[in-house]
Each structure stands twice: as C-alpha cells, then as structure tokens.
Enzyme design. Structure first.
Site, mmCIF file in Angstrom:
data_model
loop_
_atom_site.group_PDB
_atom_site.id
_atom_site.type_symbol
_atom_site.label_atom_id
_atom_site.label_comp_id
_atom_site.label_asym_id
_atom_site.label_seq_id
_atom_site.Cartn_x
_atom_site.Cartn_y
_atom_site.Cartn_z
ATOM 1 N N GLU A 297 -34.817 -34.702 3.186
ATOM 2 C CA GLU A 297 -33.763 -35.724 3.279
ATOM 3 C C GLU A 297 -32.381 -35.108 3.070
ATOM 4 O OE1 GLU A 297 -34.836 -38.518 0.149
ATOM 5 O OE2 GLU A 297 -34.056 -40.096 1.447
ATOM 6 N N GLU B 147 -36.798 -48.182 -8.250
ATOM 7 C CA GLU B 147 -37.005 -49.466 -8.928
ATOM 8 C C GLU B 147 -35.705 -49.876 -9.603
ATOM 9 O OE1 GLU B 147 -40.394 -49.033 -11.504
ATOM 10 O OE2 GLU B 147 -41.690 -48.436 -9.833
ATOM 11 N N GLY C 213 -30.585 -39.133 -3.802
ATOM 12 C CA GLY C 213 -30.048 -38.468 -5.001
ATOM 13 C C GLY C 213 -28.538 -38.510 -5.003
ATOM 14 N N TRP D 246 -33.783 -51.620 -3.098
ATOM 15 C CA TRP D 246 -32.950 -50.882 -2.142
ATOM 16 C C TRP D 246 -33.818 -50.074 -1.179
ATOM 17 C CZ3 TRP D 246 -30.658 -48.963 -7.206
ATOM 18 C CH2 TRP D 246 -29.886 -49.976 -7.780
ATOM 19 N N GLN E 122 -6.323 -43.204 6.720
ATOM 20 C CA GLN E 122 -4.927 -43.007 6.332
ATOM 21 C C GLN E 122 -4.069 -42.628 7.546
ATOM 22 O OE1 GLN E 122 -4.426 -43.925 3.348
ATOM 23 N NE2 GLN E 122 -2.208 -43.593 3.323
#
Ligand SMILES: Cc1cc2nc3c(=O)[nH]c(=O)nc-3n(C[C@H](O)[C@H](O)[C@H](O)COP(=O)(O)OP(=O)(O)OC[C@H]3O[C@@H](n4cnc5c(N)ncnc54)[C@H](O)[C@@H]3O)c2cc1C
Length: 403
Positions: free
Chosen positions: A264, A140, A387, A170, A359
């Site tokens: 996950e 949220e 997370g 999201w 790079q």
C-alpha cells in the site's frame, strides 16, 4: 529507469484517452451525486483487457498454490503499466484508485496469500476481475494506528464454528462490498492479554446474518471511494471462512497485515505523482494566462518559487516511482523503512503541491470547476490511511534501528 519508454508512452496515451472520455464526464456524479465508482472501473477493466489478464494472473497463482509454491504474486507483467493506470486515474479521481486497490489488491491479495485453493476459487477470482467488490477491514473505532494490538473484534470458538462480534470503521468499499476480508482476535476463553491474542483472518459475504454494512460516510475528499462501517453481531462462520482453514496460516494474520502495508505504502507514491503532475500542469497553464498589472503572474517571483518547488516535488516523486518500478522488475521488495519513507515523502509532497496550486489560482483555486480544490481534499487522506505520517516516522526509525 528514469523515464517512460516508448511503449509506456503509448500506454499513457490509451489510459489518458479513456480517462478523458469515460471518467472526466462522470466526475460530478462521483464527486457530488454519490454514484459508486464500480461501473467506471469495470468499463476500464474490459476496455484494456485487464479482466482477461486478471483471470490469467489468478490461474497462475492458483497453479502455484496447487503445486505447493508460495502463493504470493510473482511479477509476470510490467509493473509500470499498473503504476501508469494509478497515476493517470489520480489526476482526475484518486478515489477510484483507492477503491480499486482495496478490492483487487488488499482483499483479493490477502485471500490469495493466506487462503486455500478452494478459498481462492470461491472469492479471489471474482474480486480480481471486478465482478465483485471487496473490502479489507482491520481498523476499529478504538484501534486505528494501534490496529493489531488494540483490535477488539473477537472470534470465539463454538464447536467447529467461530462467532464474530465487533465493529470495523472507515472501511473502503464497506458500504457496497460483496466480500469482506476481516481481521479478528481469537478468543479461546483464556485470560491472556487481549493485545497479544492471535489475529485470525476471515472472509465474509454481504447479507450474512448479523453482518451490517453502513451507508457511505460523508467525508472531506476521495468521494470516488465509498467508505463505511462494518458491524458484526454474533456472525457465525465455519472453518471454510477462516483463511487457510487454520489458526496458524503461513506467516499468520499479523504478518499478512504488515505485508499489505508495504504494498500500500509504495502505491501511495504513484497516487501522489498523479496528483502532483495534474496540479502542476493546471498551475503552469493558469500562471501563464492570468495577467495582473499587465503581466502574467508566472513572472512574479513568489509565484515562480511555488512553481519551482512543485517541480522539485514532481522530480523527486517521479524518481521514487521509477526506482520502485525498476526494483520490482528485478524482483526486489522495498524494506518496511523504504516503503514507509516513500509514502511519508510522497503524501506530504502531494498535499503541499495541491495546496500551492490552490494559492496560485487564487479564488479560482477554491472553486470546484478548476479542480485543484478536489485534488487537495483527495490528497489529504494519503497522510492518514495506510498509516499516518507519524506512524511512517515510527516505522522508519524502528526498521532502521532493529537489532
Ligand atoms: C478514507 C479512509 C479510508 C480508509 N480505508 C480503510 C480500509 O479500507 N481498511 C481499514 O482497515 N482501514 C481504513 N482506514 C483507516 C485508516 O487506516 C486509519 O484512519 C489510520 O490507520 C489512522 O488511524 P486513526 O484514524 O484511528 O488515527 P489514530 O490512530 O487515532 O491517530 C490519531 C493521531 O495520533 C497519532 N499517533 C498515533 N499513534 C502515535 C504514535 N505512536 N506516535 C505518534 N503519533 C501517534 C496519529 O499519527 C494521528 O495523528 C481508512 C481511513 C480513511 C480516512
């Protein structure tokens, strides 16, 4: 296990051919033209027989639930195959894996774990076969890392029904999801601290009255995975939409959310490996052919240092993925600390390698055609979703020092 078997090599070959012919040609549409990823993913499911396998897998899980066994998926196929698909897709479009994983893993997985047989049949099968798109909504606007305690989306009892209000943000697949697994705090009218209220898990269908799904958000990377808000204004749901049809499901909504974090986090290692492998491959080819002062830049020590560090990351993340596969084959599940450690290391390694690739390619690294800029943008969210880095550190330390 420390390397792919011959059979795995064959699977890699098949998946790579599919990615080359069916994904790479559409990458501009996915990246820049807002084309959703579902048609490409469905084609992959049909091409590799994954749709049939999903149906069989569903039936096994349903039979187990009907037989009173725990409904968690038991390993029946080689976990390497799923990892290979993740790695190969992530070389080209990590967003595809995010969308797929949320729909078939998080959304369907939660329904299978917490739901009744009727709820599994009503929603999970279509998600597992990709006939429908699923979202899994916990975050949220005011409760990202503090997802459970800070959750404010409420489920208020009203007779036999609940009335849902709040906002989720999201949410992967949020704009297109047909089925949304949604976490909400039970509001039973008492004055107890909102932080400690029971977390209930509901299933919502697109188009329900009071449910709004936003348009896809513009974001830094992972354009192959649509992300959006979900708004709830007095959405009325019966008990048939409460997973398990009980406020006390096995393990509860809080535990189900935590179990998903473990799966996950382990998956992020495989995603990272795809990004690392691809960036290293592109960098080696480029460094060998790019000549300056009459010498290939691969001969310059500062470039060599980057290539060597990228190889160290590749070896380490490969080993994490291989050991995870081997342990899964033996039925072992990583601890919360182990899964978090895998995610923390792999996500940071993927970001560092992708940045080093830019790079090494110099100006070309910054140009979309060379693709490392996309992989670098795509890698960055691995350190945020499922997370953040900081929350992995907290999780590892907490798990290790538990009484
Ligand atoms: C592309 C994308 C897809 C997503 N998909 C989904 C989805 O499908 N479903 C879903 O529910 N969510 C989803 N999310 C949300 C995601 O899980 C959150 O963004 C994530 O958990 C972090 O929350 P936050 O963004 O609110 O950051 P915050 O929690 O506000 O954190 C801000 C900063 O503070 C740090 N911080 C917070 N707490 C601590 C602490 N205790 N100690 C030290 N540092 C701390 C964080 O590490 C971070 O650096 C998605 C996000 C993105 C970007």
């Amino acid at each position: 296990m420390y390397e792919w078997t011959e059979e795995h090599q064959a699977i890699i070959g098949f998946v790579r051919r599919f990615v080359d012919t069916e994904v790479r040609p559409h990458i501009d549409d996915l990246e820049h033209n807002g084309v959703p990823p579902y048609d490409v993913l469905r084609k992959m499911y049909v091409t590799f027989g994954l749709k049939d396998m999903a149906q069989e897998n569903f039936q096994r899980q349903l039979d187990r639930k009907l037989g009173g066994e725990p409904s968690q998926e038991r390993r029946t196929s080689d976990p390497a195959a799923q990892m290979i698909t993740t790695i190969e897709l992530c070389r080209v479009s990590p967003g595809l894996v995010t969308s797929l994983g949320v729909s078939t893993g998080l959304a369907a997985g939660t329904i299978n774990k917490l739901g009744t047989p009727a709820q599994m049949q009503r929603w999970a099968l279509d998600l597992m076969t990709l006939d429908k798109v699923g979202a899994w909504a916990i975050t949220e606007p005011d409760s990202g890392s503090d997802a459970l305690g800070g959750m404010r989306t409420s489920a208020k009892r009203d007779g036999d029904e609940y009335v849902l209000n709040g906002q989720k943000t999201w949410i992967t697949n949020g704009p297109y999801a047909d089925t949304i697994v949604l976490y909400a705090k039970l509001d039973d009218g008492s004055n107890d601290d909102v932080r400690n209220r029971k977390v209930l898990t509901f299933v919502l269908d697109k188009g329900m009255e009071g449910l709004d799904q936003s348009r896809p958000m513009r974001k830094m990377g992972q354009h192959g995975s649509p992300t959006g808000d979900v708004f709830l204004h007095d959405v009325r749901v019966g008990k048939d939409r409460l997973l398990g049809e009980t406020e006390e499901p096995l393990g509860g909504g809080r535990q189900s959310a935590k179990d998903n974090f473990v799966a996950e986090r382990a998956g992020v290692a495989a995603m990272s490996l795809g990004i690392i492998d691809e960036c290293l491959k592109i960098s080696i080819e480029y460094a060998k052919q790019r000549k300056l002062w009459g010498t290939a830049i691969s001969q310059f020590q500062l470039v060599q240092l980057k290539l060597a560090q990228m190889e160290v990351a590749r070896v380490n993340v490969s080993n994490l993925v291989f050991s995870h596969i081997e342990r899964s084959l033996n039925g072992a599940v990583p601890t919360f600390a182990e899964a978090s450690a895998m995610k923390l290391y792999s996500a940071q390694a993927a970001c560092q390698v992708a940045d080093d690739a830019i790079q090494i390619l110099g100006g070309n690294g910054y140009i979309a055609e060379y693709r490392v800029e996309q992989l670098s943008r795509d890698a960055r969210v691995l350190r945020i979703y499922a997370g953040t880095d900081e929350m992995q550190v907290v999780a590892i330390a907490k798990d290790l020092t538990r009484p």
